[in-house]
Scaffold this motif. Structure first.
Motif: not given
Ligand SMILES: NC(=O)c1ccc[n+]([C@@H]2O[C@H](COP(=O)([O-])OP(=O)(O)OC[C@H]3O[C@@H](n4cnc5c(N)ncnc54)[C@H](OP(=O)(O)O)[C@@H]3O)[C@@H](O)[C@H]2O)c1
Length: 263
Positions: A15-17, A21, A36, A44, A47, A61
């Protein structure tokens, strides 16, 4: 509508992008405490910082590779240490390599099994003791419309994601009596970094431009455009929220009408 997500603890993997995300951001907008993960520590952390800055809610993160069993155990422990429990698990991973059947070795199949199947198996297994303690537990698996209609050049996704869908549907039956909901959400073409890369390589192969390939893909949807990550994320946040308390075992396409079948 109140999704009743305030102070619920949600873990969204990969979920960093992209879709992960966007989903974590949407859950955080609704007041959830989100964790995330992705493989790159700097990415991360940035993010999670961006989510906190935008929503004002706590976000953590953690660097973890969902293909590795050890990373998953540490990740779940980290969630529980930080927030004292887990209410929502959103299983996501990077996409498998784009390839045709004859391009693939045994090793590539086994790597994709770890990425798409074993990551979900291990995440759910490790999360279950904590989900059992929650008053509104749910698991949402991000898969693909490829499970309804195979996508050319993506045999790994077309085949292996079917296993995940089957597992989620089975778990909805096995753990429904305990009140734990299991659903899968099937994104169609959504404007993320992965889709940009896929369409760029398609443009190279077809000797066209990326704009042409976006337009060709958009034509496939009844709405004649790709989805934005937020359009995907609002549906995802609803589906794993207590507001969707009677929905389980669902395979929900968010594809702008790309899939042409009746069921
Ligand atoms: N976007 C679409 O239109 C669409 C449609 C159908 C299905 N999907 C599927 O949905 C998933 C997400 O797609 P996306 O478009 O959001 O992809 P994306 O833009 O490439 O983002 C993938 C995310 O996953 C992380 N990641 C990759 N491998 C990982 C691993 N082994 N462990 C932990 N994190 C990992 C990446 O960060 P790091 O690289 O730093 O780890 C990144 O944060 C993929 O499986 C994709 O195939 C997407």
């Amino acid at each position: 509508m109140d999704l009743q997500l305030k102070n619920r603890v949600a873990l969204v993997t990969a979920a960093s992008q992209g879709l992960g995300y966007a989903t974590a951001l949407e859950l955080s907008r609704e007041g959830a405490l989100v964790v995330i993960c992705s493989r790159d520590e700097a990415h991360i952390t940035a993010a999670a910082d961006a989510i906190r800055a935008e929503t004002g809610h706590s976000a953590l993160g953690v660097a973890a590779d969902v293909r590795r069993a050890a990373d998953i155990d540490v990740l779940i422990e980290r969630v529980v240490d930080e927030y004292g429990g887990l209410d929502i698990l959103v299983t996501n991973s990077g996409g498998p390599a784009a390839a045709q059947f004859e391009d693939l070795t045994d090793e590539m199949w086994l790597e994709a099994i770890d990425l798409l199947i074993m990551s979900s198996v291990r995440l759910i297994r490790s999360a279950l003791p904590h989900l059992r303690e929650s008053t509104a537990p749910s698991v949402l698996s991000i898969t693909s419309v490829s499970t309804k209609q195979p996508i050319p050049n993506l045999v790994l996704s077309n085949s292996l994601r079917m296993t995940v869908i089957g597992m989620i549907k089975t778990l909805a039956g096995e753990l429904g009596p305990e009140g734990i909901r299991f659903n899968s959400i099937l994104p169609g073409w959504t404007e993320t970094e992965r889709v940009h890369d896929l369409l760029e390589s398609r443009a190279r192969r077809n000797n066209t431009t990326i704009e042409v390939e976006y337009a060709v893909q958009a034509e496939q949807a009844a709405l004649r455009r790709l989805a934005t990550p937020r359009e995907f994320a609002t549906v995802a946040a609803f589906l794993c929220s207590p507001a969707a308390s009677y929905l389980t075992g669902l395979m929900l396409s968010v594809d702008g009408g790309s899939y042409k079948g009746t069921f």
